[in-house]
Design an enzyme around this catalytic site. Structure first.
Site, PDB file in Angstrom:
ATOM      1  N   CYS A 162       4.208 -23.213   0.937  1.00 43.06           N
ATOM      2  CA  CYS A 162       5.057 -24.135   0.185  1.00 43.06           C
ATOM      3  C   CYS A 162       4.545 -24.428  -1.223  1.00 43.06           C
ATOM      4  O   CYS A 162       5.189 -25.158  -1.975  1.00 43.06           O
ATOM      5  CB  CYS A 162       5.225 -25.434   0.969  1.00 43.06           C
ATOM      6  SG  CYS A 162       6.048 -25.179   2.546  1.00 43.06           S
ATOM      7  N   HIS A 301       4.517 -33.738  -4.152  1.00 42.79           N
ATOM      8  CA  HIS A 301       4.961 -32.808  -3.112  1.00 42.79           C
ATOM      9  C   HIS A 301       5.838 -33.569  -2.118  1.00 42.79           C
ATOM     10  O   HIS A 301       6.868 -33.057  -1.701  1.00 42.79           O
ATOM     11  CB  HIS A 301       3.751 -32.185  -2.421  1.00 42.79           C
ATOM     12  CG  HIS A 301       4.086 -31.076  -1.486  1.00 42.79           C
ATOM     13  ND1 HIS A 301       4.793 -29.957  -1.876  1.00 42.79           N
ATOM     14  CD2 HIS A 301       3.818 -30.898  -0.165  1.00 42.79           C
ATOM     15  CE1 HIS A 301       4.942 -29.138  -0.845  1.00 42.79           C
ATOM     16  NE2 HIS A 301       4.362 -29.696   0.210  1.00 42.79           N
ATOM     17  N   GLU A 312      -1.337 -37.510   0.276  1.00 40.54           N
ATOM     18  CA  GLU A 312      -1.064 -37.280  -1.147  1.00 40.54           C
ATOM     19  C   GLU A 312      -1.085 -38.585  -1.936  1.00 40.54           C
ATOM     20  O   GLU A 312      -1.649 -38.651  -3.039  1.00 40.54           O
ATOM     21  CB  GLU A 312       0.282 -36.590  -1.329  1.00 40.54           C
ATOM     22  CG  GLU A 312       0.570 -36.271  -2.791  1.00 40.54           C
ATOM     23  CD  GLU A 312       1.879 -35.540  -3.012  1.00 40.54           C
ATOM     24  OE1 GLU A 312       2.083 -35.015  -4.128  1.00 40.54           O
ATOM     25  OE2 GLU A 312       2.719 -35.501  -2.076  1.00 40.54           O
ATOM     26  N   LYS A 330      12.391 -34.434  -3.206  1.00 35.71           N
ATOM     27  CA  LYS A 330      12.802 -33.910  -1.899  1.00 35.71           C
ATOM     28  C   LYS A 330      13.671 -34.901  -1.129  1.00 35.71           C
ATOM     29  O   LYS A 330      14.341 -34.513  -0.172  1.00 35.71           O
ATOM     30  CB  LYS A 330      11.571 -33.542  -1.067  1.00 35.71           C
ATOM     31  CG  LYS A 330      10.845 -32.287  -1.557  1.00 35.71           C
ATOM     32  CD  LYS A 330       9.710 -31.908  -0.614  1.00 35.71           C
ATOM     33  CE  LYS A 330       8.978 -30.644  -1.058  1.00 35.71           C
ATOM     34  NZ  LYS A 330       8.106 -30.862  -2.225  1.00 35.71           N
ATOM     35  N   PHE A 394       1.142 -24.809   3.939  1.00 35.65           N
ATOM     36  CA  PHE A 394       0.421 -24.423   5.151  1.00 35.65           C
ATOM     37  C   PHE A 394      -0.672 -23.422   4.788  1.00 35.65           C
ATOM     38  O   PHE A 394      -0.515 -22.598   3.894  1.00 35.65           O
ATOM     39  CB  PHE A 394       1.379 -23.768   6.147  1.00 35.65           C
ATOM     40  CG  PHE A 394       2.230 -24.729   6.926  1.00 35.65           C
ATOM     41  CD1 PHE A 394       2.147 -26.100   6.756  1.00 35.65           C
ATOM     42  CD2 PHE A 394       3.147 -24.253   7.862  1.00 35.65           C
ATOM     43  CE1 PHE A 394       2.934 -26.969   7.478  1.00 35.65           C
ATOM     44  CE2 PHE A 394       3.942 -25.111   8.602  1.00 35.65           C
ATOM     45  CZ  PHE A 394       3.837 -26.469   8.414  1.00 35.65           C
TER      46      PHE A 394
END
Length: 405
Positions: A162, A301, A312, A330, A394
């Site tokens: 990602c 992120h 984070e 997101k 990942f």
């Protein structure tokens, strides 16, 4: 003029928020979620995602071009054409050996692979398309773009899960700084809203199952329960500042810094102390020659997963304090995996350009331990000297990019 400076001169987007930079940016600023039910997923534990709306590859690319490309390459090509046009570049006239293509993807041609496996299982090996591999291989977005653009310089496919899109931009920046090329098209693309990959992520417990589904992607919120699968592509044109100056190009932003690291901890879970993420951010700061106090905005992120968001947020607080305004786009777009870092880098550039930070959709109450200045509700107007975009993947891959005016 600094011979190592790198600037952004072109932007292209294909996202769940819209096709094209203008429409995508408008919806992200509105903080309007894009999650919707997907008929092909109706029998699965998770039956919703954030698809690119009304994507007609035949109309956008021509039927002849579209039929031989996987959806992830189609996205890349549409976004690349917008970025090249935005940069006012003309591939028919440029020196192709001085142009690099660096494209990230987490998975590649997922739709093609699943379709062709079904043909093998149900109809036999003679029903597999001879284009199965050229359509599905993860390097083919970069390869097809080189053919489209007559770019004969370095041609690279990047896979850091990602973080792939952000890593691709960082690698392209390094090629420019090294003097290897004058122009680079870089970004990320992904199209994995398919039964296999949705099922696989669901089995891991990574996906949200929240209803109503419009509220499922909720980065940093106390009620977050997983990410929402998305798709799309983001492409940027990068140039050396000297090359852009010589051709009198419009400059969207300066790409000041890039940092990368590995957690070396676990294949799916972030380091609980966020050491790898912190290392990447500090490396980007050092590379950019700026201090933590210079960062006014962070496009995080922010996946809407319990572990990622708290880790984070703690890293941002530890490194940057409470000064920067933090958002995760997101909440609107969902998580487009290998494309996310490139798409969000473009949103970061647009925030710098317009002095306007999008809100984090569906964020009502920050989770415990999240002590950063989160933008919620509506866009926040703020002068931005420098902005940070984080991307993690990942395998413990981390990438951080710093943009400025």
């Amino acid at each position: 003029m600094d011979g190592t400076a790198v600037v952004v001169t072109g932007l292209g987007l294909v996202t769940p928020a819209g096709i094209g930079v203008a429409s995508s940016w408008e919806r992200v600023l509105a903080g309007k979620p894009t999650a919707t039910r997907i008929p092909e997923l109706s029998q699965l534990p998770v039956d919703f995602a954030c698809p690119v709306p009304n994507f007609d590859a035949a109309a956008l690319l021509s039927r002849r071009t579209a039929w031989r490309l996987d959806r992830y390459v189609q996205f890349a090509l549409v976004a690349a054409r917008e970025a090249i046009q935005d940069a006012d570049l003309h591939p028919g006239t440029w020196e192709g050996t001085r142009v690099a293509i660096v494209i990230g993807t987490g998975i590649g041609g997922a739709g093609t692979t699943e379709t062709q496996y079904s043909n093998l299982r149900d109809l036999g090996p003679h029903k597999i398309s001879p284009l199965a591999l050229p359509m599905a291989l993860p390097n083919m977005a970069a390869g097809q773009l080189a053919i489209e653009l007559a770019a004969t310089g370095p041609n690279l496919g990047v896979n850091t899960a990602c973080a792939s899109g952000a890593t691709a931009i960082g690698v392209a920046r390094d090629l420019l700084r090294a003097g290897t090329v004058d122009i680079a098209l870089a970004g990320g693309t992904e199209a994995v809203i398919t039964p296999y990959y949705v099922s696989a992520f669901a089995r891991m417990g990574a996906l949200s199952t929240r209803h109503p589904l419009e509220t499922a992607s909720r980065p940093f919120d106390t009620a977050r329960d997983g990410f929402v699968m998305a798709e799309g592509a983001g492409m940027v044109v990068l140039e050396t500042a000297r090359h852009a100056h010589d051709r009198r190009a419009r400059i969207h932003a300066h790409l000041l810094g890039y940092g990368a690291s590995a957690d070396a901890h676990h294949v799916t879970s972030p380091d609980p102390e966020g050491r790898g993420a912190e290392q990447a951010i500090r490396a980007a700061l050092a590379d950019a020659g700026v201090s933590p106090n210079d960062i006014d905005h962070v496009n995080a992120h922010g996946t809407s997963t319990p572990l990622n968001d708290i880790t984070e947020a703690q890293v941002i607080h530890r490194v940057l304090g409470t000064g920067p305004a933090v958002t995760s786009t997101k909440g609107t777009t969902g998580h487009s995996l290998g494309a996310a870092g490139a798409i969000e880098s473009i949103y970061t550039i647009l925030a710098v350009q317009h002095s306007l930070i999008p809100p984090t959709a569906n964020l009502h109450e920050p989770g415990p331990g999240i002590e950063v200045d989160l933008v919620t509700g509506e866009p926040r107007r703020r002068k931005i000297t420098a902005a940070l975009n984080n991307s993690f993947g990942f395998g413990g891959h981390n990438a951080a990019l710093i943009m400025s005016t």
